[in-house]
Scaffold this motif. Structure first.
Motif, PDB file in Angstrom:
ATOM      1  N   ALA A   1      -9.646  -2.182  -5.076  1.00 38.22           N
ATOM      2  CA  ALA A   1      -8.194  -2.086  -5.260  1.00 38.22           C
ATOM      3  C   ALA A   1      -7.789  -2.504  -6.669  1.00 38.22           C
ATOM      4  CB  ALA A   1      -7.481  -2.943  -4.224  1.00 38.22           C
ATOM      5  N   ARG A   2      -8.455  -3.512  -7.217  1.00 39.93           N
ATOM      6  CA  ARG A   2      -8.137  -3.980  -8.571  1.00 39.93           C
ATOM      7  C   ARG A   2      -8.411  -2.870  -9.600  1.00 39.93           C
ATOM      8  NH1 ARG A   2      -7.122  -9.000  -9.583  1.00 39.93           N
ATOM      9  NH2 ARG A   2      -7.165  -9.845 -11.677  1.00 39.93           N
ATOM     10  N   ASN A   3      -9.504  -2.127  -9.414  1.00 41.33           N
ATOM     11  CA  ASN A   3      -9.826  -1.034 -10.334  1.00 41.33           C
ATOM     12  C   ASN A   3      -8.873   0.146 -10.183  1.00 41.33           C
ATOM     13  OD1 ASN A   3     -12.002  -2.406 -11.430  1.00 41.33           O
ATOM     14  ND2 ASN A   3     -13.416  -1.591  -9.914  1.00 41.33           N
ATOM     15  N   MET A   4      -8.354   0.362  -8.985  1.00 43.01           N
ATOM     16  CA  MET A   4      -7.473   1.494  -8.718  1.00 43.01           C
ATOM     17  C   MET A   4      -5.985   1.136  -8.843  1.00 43.01           C
ATOM     18  SD  MET A   4      -9.651   3.845  -8.048  1.00 43.01           S
ATOM     19  CE  MET A   4      -8.694   5.154  -7.365  1.00 43.01           C
ATOM     20  N   LEU A   5      -5.684  -0.111  -9.155  1.00 42.76           N
ATOM     21  CA  LEU A   5      -4.313  -0.618  -9.116  1.00 42.76           C
ATOM     22  C   LEU A   5      -3.273   0.249  -9.832  1.00 42.76           C
ATOM     23  CD1 LEU A   5      -3.048  -2.918  -7.667  1.00 42.76           C
ATOM     24  CD2 LEU A   5      -3.289  -4.319  -9.682  1.00 42.76           C
ATOM     25  N   PRO A   6      -3.533   0.774 -11.017  1.00 46.92           N
ATOM     26  CA  PRO A   6      -2.474   1.579 -11.645  1.00 46.92           C
ATOM     27  C   PRO A   6      -2.130   2.849 -10.869  1.00 46.92           C
ATOM     28  CG  PRO A   6      -4.167   0.971 -13.242  1.00 46.92           C
ATOM     29  CD  PRO A   6      -4.674   0.569 -11.894  1.00 46.92           C
ATOM     30  N   ASP A   7      -3.071   3.377 -10.100  1.00 45.63           N
ATOM     31  CA  ASP A   7      -2.843   4.645  -9.398  1.00 45.63           C
ATOM     32  C   ASP A   7      -2.428   4.481  -7.943  1.00 45.63           C
ATOM     33  OD1 ASP A   7      -3.618   6.020 -11.689  1.00 45.63           O
ATOM     34  OD2 ASP A   7      -5.730   5.965 -11.113  1.00 45.63           O
ATOM     35  N   ILE A   8      -2.458   3.267  -7.414  1.00 45.39           N
ATOM     36  CA  ILE A   8      -2.211   3.056  -5.984  1.00 45.39           C
ATOM     37  C   ILE A   8      -0.722   3.063  -5.660  1.00 45.39           C
ATOM     38  CG2 ILE A   8      -2.268   1.308  -4.150  1.00 45.39           C
ATOM     39  CD1 ILE A   8      -5.046   0.614  -4.917  1.00 45.39           C
ATOM     40  N   LYS A   9      -0.377   3.824  -4.623  1.00 42.04           N
ATOM     41  CA  LYS A   9       0.942   3.741  -3.989  1.00 42.04           C
ATOM     42  C   LYS A   9       0.671   3.350  -2.552  1.00 42.04           C
ATOM     43  CE  LYS A   9       3.329   7.064  -6.856  1.00 42.04           C
ATOM     44  NZ  LYS A   9       4.062   8.323  -6.888  1.00 42.04           N
ATOM     45  N   ALA A  10       1.477   2.450  -1.990  1.00 42.38           N
ATOM     46  CA  ALA A  10       1.171   1.926  -0.660  1.00 42.38           C
ATOM     47  C   ALA A  10       2.415   1.807   0.206  1.00 42.38           C
ATOM     48  CB  ALA A  10       0.503   0.558  -0.792  1.00 42.38           C
ATOM     49  N   ILE A  11       2.174   1.938   1.531  1.00 42.35           N
ATOM     50  CA  ILE A  11       3.225   1.726   2.532  1.00 42.35           C
ATOM     51  C   ILE A  11       2.661   0.850   3.645  1.00 42.35           C
ATOM     52  CG2 ILE A  11       4.501   3.856   2.085  1.00 42.35           C
ATOM     53  CD1 ILE A  11       3.080   5.113   4.505  1.00 42.35           C
ATOM     54  N   PHE A  12       3.556   0.180   4.351  1.00 41.57           N
ATOM     55  CA  PHE A  12       3.163  -0.648   5.489  1.00 41.57           C
ATOM     56  C   PHE A  12       2.808   0.269   6.653  1.00 41.57           C
ATOM     57  CE2 PHE A  12       4.089  -3.078   9.329  1.00 41.57           C
ATOM     58  CZ  PHE A  12       3.438  -4.274   9.065  1.00 41.57           C
ATOM     59  N   HIS A  13       1.722  -0.059   7.368  1.00 39.72           N
ATOM     60  CA  HIS A  13       1.324   0.730   8.527  1.00 39.72           C
ATOM     61  C   HIS A  13       1.630  -0.033   9.813  1.00 39.72           C
ATOM     62  CE1 HIS A  13      -2.128   2.950  10.842  1.00 39.72           C
ATOM     63  NE2 HIS A  13      -0.961   3.110  11.403  1.00 39.72           N
ATOM     64  N   LYS A  14       0.956  -1.189  10.019  1.00 36.99           N
ATOM     65  CA  LYS A  14       1.211  -1.940  11.247  1.00 36.99           C
ATOM     66  C   LYS A  14       0.712  -3.370  11.119  1.00 36.99           C
ATOM     67  CE  LYS A  14      -3.089  -0.532  13.485  1.00 36.99           C
ATOM     68  NZ  LYS A  14      -3.697   0.076  14.675  1.00 36.99           N
ATOM     69  N   ALA A  15       1.226  -4.229  11.972  1.00 31.33           N
ATOM     70  CA  ALA A  15       0.761  -5.608  12.058  1.00 31.33           C
ATOM     71  C   ALA A  15      -0.534  -5.636  12.852  1.00 31.33           C
ATOM     72  CB  ALA A  15       1.817  -6.472  12.728  1.00 31.33           C
ATOM     73  N   ASP A  16      -1.373  -6.624  12.588  1.00 31.52           N
ATOM     74  CA  ASP A  16      -2.635  -6.770  13.315  1.00 31.52           C
ATOM     75  C   ASP A  16      -2.911  -8.252  13.510  1.00 31.52           C
ATOM     76  OD1 ASP A  16      -5.236  -6.306  14.394  1.00 31.52           O
ATOM     77  OD2 ASP A  16      -5.317  -4.443  13.249  1.00 31.52           O
ATOM     78  N   SER A  17      -3.957  -8.579  14.254  1.00 29.44           N
ATOM     79  CA  SER A  17      -4.258  -9.968  14.569  1.00 29.44           C
ATOM     80  C   SER A  17      -4.603 -10.792  13.333  1.00 29.44           C
ATOM     81  CB  SER A  17      -5.414 -10.039  15.574  1.00 29.44           C
ATOM     82  OG  SER A  17      -6.565  -9.418  15.025  1.00 29.44           O
ATOM     83  N   PHE A  18      -5.155 -10.188  12.290  1.00 32.22           N
ATOM     84  CA  PHE A  18      -5.546 -10.892  11.072  1.00 32.22           C
ATOM     85  C   PHE A  18      -4.462 -10.853  10.007  1.00 32.22           C
ATOM     86  CE2 PHE A  18      -7.318  -6.627  11.176  1.00 32.22           C
ATOM     87  CZ  PHE A  18      -6.687  -6.046  10.099  1.00 32.22           C
ATOM     88  N   GLY A  19      -3.429 -10.065  10.198  1.00 36.00           N
ATOM     89  CA  GLY A  19      -2.365  -9.907   9.218  1.00 36.00           C
ATOM     90  C   GLY A  19      -1.689  -8.569   9.374  1.00 36.00           C
TER      91      GLY A  19
END
Length: 149
Positions: free
Chosen positions: A82-100
């Motif tokens: 993710a750190r290497n791809m950071l400039p190109d990443i677009k993200a959205i929330f999907h769902k809650a889970d037991s770990f976060g």
């Protein structure tokens, strides 16, 4: 290794899911992170930001909701990617889970998408995973009905 100047970017791929951890850590921040995750709705925009400190021995990427509150970190197994791809990443929330939580990311410059819902008991397949009909190897067998003596 040299990359040709006329290098063509690969075709856009589907969105992928990333685990967001930290809401279940034993810290003072964990309850606030869990509360913010509970407020998030599938499709909400999230922001990824690099941190200078380490989380579980890996340079961390923190994840913030569209309200600007931290919901956790990209899991350490995917933090370097993710750190290497950071400039190109677009993200959205999907769902809650037991770990976060789980977020969906697109690295091709397009918008990430949520997976199609499935019916209960149905296995979700990627669009390109269409399995062919099984071949019936016995359909051409002819049985001789005459009795051999």
């Amino acid at each position: 290794m040299r990359i040709a100047a006329d290098y063509v970017r690969p075709a856009a791929g589907p969105s992928i899911g990333l685990a967001i951890v930290g809401a279940d850590f034993r810290t003072d921040c964990a309850p606030r992170r869990q509360a913010e995750i509970d407020r998030c709705v599938a499709g909400d925009r999230v922001t990824l930001r690099p941190l200078k400190r380490l989380v579980e021995g890996v340079p961390a990427i923190s994840v913030y909701s569209q309200r600007g509150r931290q919901i956790g970190y990209v899991s350490p197994t995917h933090a370097d990617w993710a750190r290497n791809m950071l400039p190109d990443i677009k993200a959205i929330f999907h769902k809650a889970d037991s770990f976060g939580a789980i977020i969906r990311v697109a690295t091709d410059g397009g918008s990430p998408t949520l997976p199609q819902p499935t019916r209960r008991g149905e296995v979700m397949r990627r669009p390109h995973e269409v399995h062919p009909e099984p071949v019936d190897e016995f359909c051409d067998i002819r049985f001789d009905r005459r009795r051999r003596g």
